[in-house]
Design a protein around this motif. Structure first.
Motif, mmCIF file in Angstrom:
data_model
loop_
_atom_site.group_PDB
_atom_site.id
_atom_site.type_symbol
_atom_site.label_atom_id
_atom_site.label_comp_id
_atom_site.label_asym_id
_atom_site.label_seq_id
_atom_site.Cartn_x
_atom_site.Cartn_y
_atom_site.Cartn_z
ATOM 1 N N ASP A 34 5.644 8.162 0.466
ATOM 2 C CA ASP A 34 4.263 8.357 1.016
ATOM 3 C C ASP A 34 4.399 8.841 2.487
ATOM 4 O O ASP A 34 5.147 8.653 3.147
ATOM 5 N N VAL A 45 3.004 8.750 6.219
ATOM 6 C CA VAL A 45 2.430 7.789 7.259
ATOM 7 C C VAL A 45 2.514 8.090 8.685
ATOM 8 O O VAL A 45 3.436 8.798 9.109
ATOM 9 N N VAL A 57 -0.340 0.357 -6.491
ATOM 10 C CA VAL A 57 1.069 0.223 -6.003
ATOM 11 C C VAL A 57 1.671 -0.882 -6.559
ATOM 12 O O VAL A 57 2.892 -0.831 -7.141
ATOM 13 N N THR A 116 0.721 -1.233 -0.202
ATOM 14 C CA THR A 116 0.032 0.091 -0.061
ATOM 15 C C THR A 116 0.873 1.439 -0.077
ATOM 16 O O THR A 116 0.387 2.314 -0.006
ATOM 17 N N LEU A 117 2.163 1.350 0.045
ATOM 18 C CA LEU A 117 3.116 2.377 0.158
ATOM 19 C C LEU A 117 4.015 2.349 -0.848
ATOM 20 O O LEU A 117 4.623 1.296 -1.373
ATOM 21 N N ARG A 118 4.276 3.703 -1.186
ATOM 22 C CA ARG A 118 5.629 3.888 -2.159
ATOM 23 C C ARG A 118 6.522 4.852 -1.260
ATOM 24 O O ARG A 118 6.014 5.612 -0.450
ATOM 25 N N PRO A 128 -1.579 11.902 5.897
ATOM 26 C CA PRO A 128 -1.058 10.543 5.625
ATOM 27 C C PRO A 128 -1.918 9.510 4.499
ATOM 28 O O PRO A 128 -3.065 9.801 4.529
ATOM 29 N N VAL A 129 -1.149 8.796 3.901
ATOM 30 C CA VAL A 129 -1.782 7.948 3.022
ATOM 31 C C VAL A 129 -2.302 6.760 3.864
ATOM 32 O O VAL A 129 -3.267 6.042 3.720
ATOM 33 N N CYS A 165 9.101 5.725 3.319
ATOM 34 C CA CYS A 165 8.126 6.839 3.473
ATOM 35 C C CYS A 165 8.500 7.799 4.526
ATOM 36 O O CYS A 165 9.456 7.796 5.367
ATOM 37 N N ARG A 185 -6.084 0.275 -3.621
ATOM 38 C CA ARG A 185 -4.628 0.878 -3.481
ATOM 39 C C ARG A 185 -3.383 -0.156 -3.759
ATOM 40 O O ARG A 185 -2.581 0.122 -4.485
#
Length: 371
Positions: A85, A87, A224, A80-82, A138-139, A108, A220
């Motif tokens: 991003d 957080v 990703v 879910t993260l790049r 945050p995402v 992140c 999501r």
């Protein structure tokens, strides 16, 4: 509920992995065919996921990748993260703050809302989280339900409302040590990825991760496009055709989990939670009578699945551990700043057993009086 006679010691109270459920052991005694041949595996997988949804308080899809619970934690973040991003992680212990370290390792931009490790979430703490969320946008927002090293249980209703009201896209919650032993309401708390494990309250081998995943989280993941063993997207709808699972499914692991969860369903979730709560109270009352103080602050919420207490005066942690183990009582130490100061009793799953807890307290009384 009676404990299995095949437990590895007379009084197993290690806070995970716990002594295996007898029905899980029985399920592992038989052979299983190729999971991609026929429909037997897919049917068992769906039934297992359905039972877990009842304990997770969710209508979201449940998936069961092969691997200990940390696989699920890493998978939830990597999928879910790049890099770059934002957080926000909420920590009242080692694993809560550990979420922040993991996300930072993925590149992140992380803000940790770190609280004392003997505490649980309060309204004042939620104000700090709200400030971080408004600034960082945050995402992903993360939290831990049961902080096993601290013996605490975080109330998550307020954090879930904050996630919804501030429009945070995803809320990821580690419930590895509470799922199956304490009430969990993933949908009511607006959780997008709920994380569980087979080796805690479900009393199975440490070989299955458990995740309940929302529609927003699946979307999501599709954006990703993470590729790796921890990838969760290939499990989305895979039970419709066993050939769609990304690697050979762990039929024995799912069979053991199904057997143990089915036994809990037969007992009834309300009775399961009441049993855990009663044994936790028995444990803490007994420790108080022995003048062994809890690690947790007076206003903290103690977990029904694990108790963290201070090592009695006059003992080092190795001395205390070995004296108990010599009498058949196996307990755990702790992690981070509690290492060497705190010991833990895991009264979860098969170990939420009042008869064995009574014996464990008697052993601790004997050891402290003879020291």
């Amino acid at each position: 509920m009676s404990m299995s006679s095949s437990a590895y010691t007379a009084m197993p109270f290690y806070p995970g992995p716990v002594s295996m459920h007898p029905d899980a052991l029985e399920a592992l005694r038989r052979d299983y065919g190729p999971p991609r041949f026929g429909t037997g595996y897919a049917e068992l997988y769906r039934a297992t996921c359905g039972h877990i949804r009842s304990f997770a308080g969710t209508r979201h899809e449940v998936v069961l990748p092969t691997g200990e619970g940390m696989l699920g934690l890493w998978g939830a973040l990597k999928c879910t993260l790049r890099p770059g991003d934002p957080v926000v992680t909420v920590g009242t212990g080692v694993f809560g703050d550990g979420f922040g370290d993991m996300a930072a390792g993925l590149g992140c931009v992380v803000e940790k809302v770190s609280l004392p490790y003997d505490s649980t979430l309060t309204e004042e703490a939620l104000e700090r989280v709200d400030d971080a969320v408004r600034r960082l946008k945050p995402v992903v927002l993360t939290a831990v339900h049961c902080e096993t090293p601290s013996g605490t249980l975080n109330p998550l209703e307020g954090l879930g409302r904050l996630k919804r009201d501030r429009g945070v896209p995803l809320f990821i919650v580690d419930a590895v040590a509470s799922l199956g032993g304490a009430p969990v309401e993933a949908d009511a708390w607006n959780v997008d990825i709920l994380l569980g494990g087979s080796q805690k309250c479900f009393a199975c081998p440490a070989d299955m991760s458990i995740l309940a995943v929302s529609g927003a989280a699946w979307e999501r993941m599709a954006e990703v496009k993470y590729q790796g063993y921890e990838a969760l997207l290939p499990f989305h709808g895979a039970d419709e055709d066993p050939m769609r699972f990304p690697y050979t499914p762990n039929w024995p692991g799912v069979a053991a989990l199904h057997a143990a969860v089915s036994a809990l369903m037969q007992e009834g979730p309300a009775r399961v939670f009441a049993r855990h709560k009663a044994v936790a109270a028995q444990c803490r009352h007994g420790l108080a009578e022995l003048n062994i103080p809890l690690w947790t602050a007076p206003d903290a919420v103690n977990s029904p699945t694990v108790t963290a207490a201070r090592i009695p005066e006059g003992f080092t942690w190795p001395e205390w551990r070995e004296a108990l183990a010599a009498r058949g009582l196996v307990v755990g130490g702790s992690l981070g700043p509690m290492n060497g100061k705190v010991f833990r009793l895991g009264h979860m799953g098969t170990q939420a057993d009042p008869a064995r807890m009574e014996k464990a307290l008697a052993v601790m009384k004997d050891v402290t009086e003879k020291h």
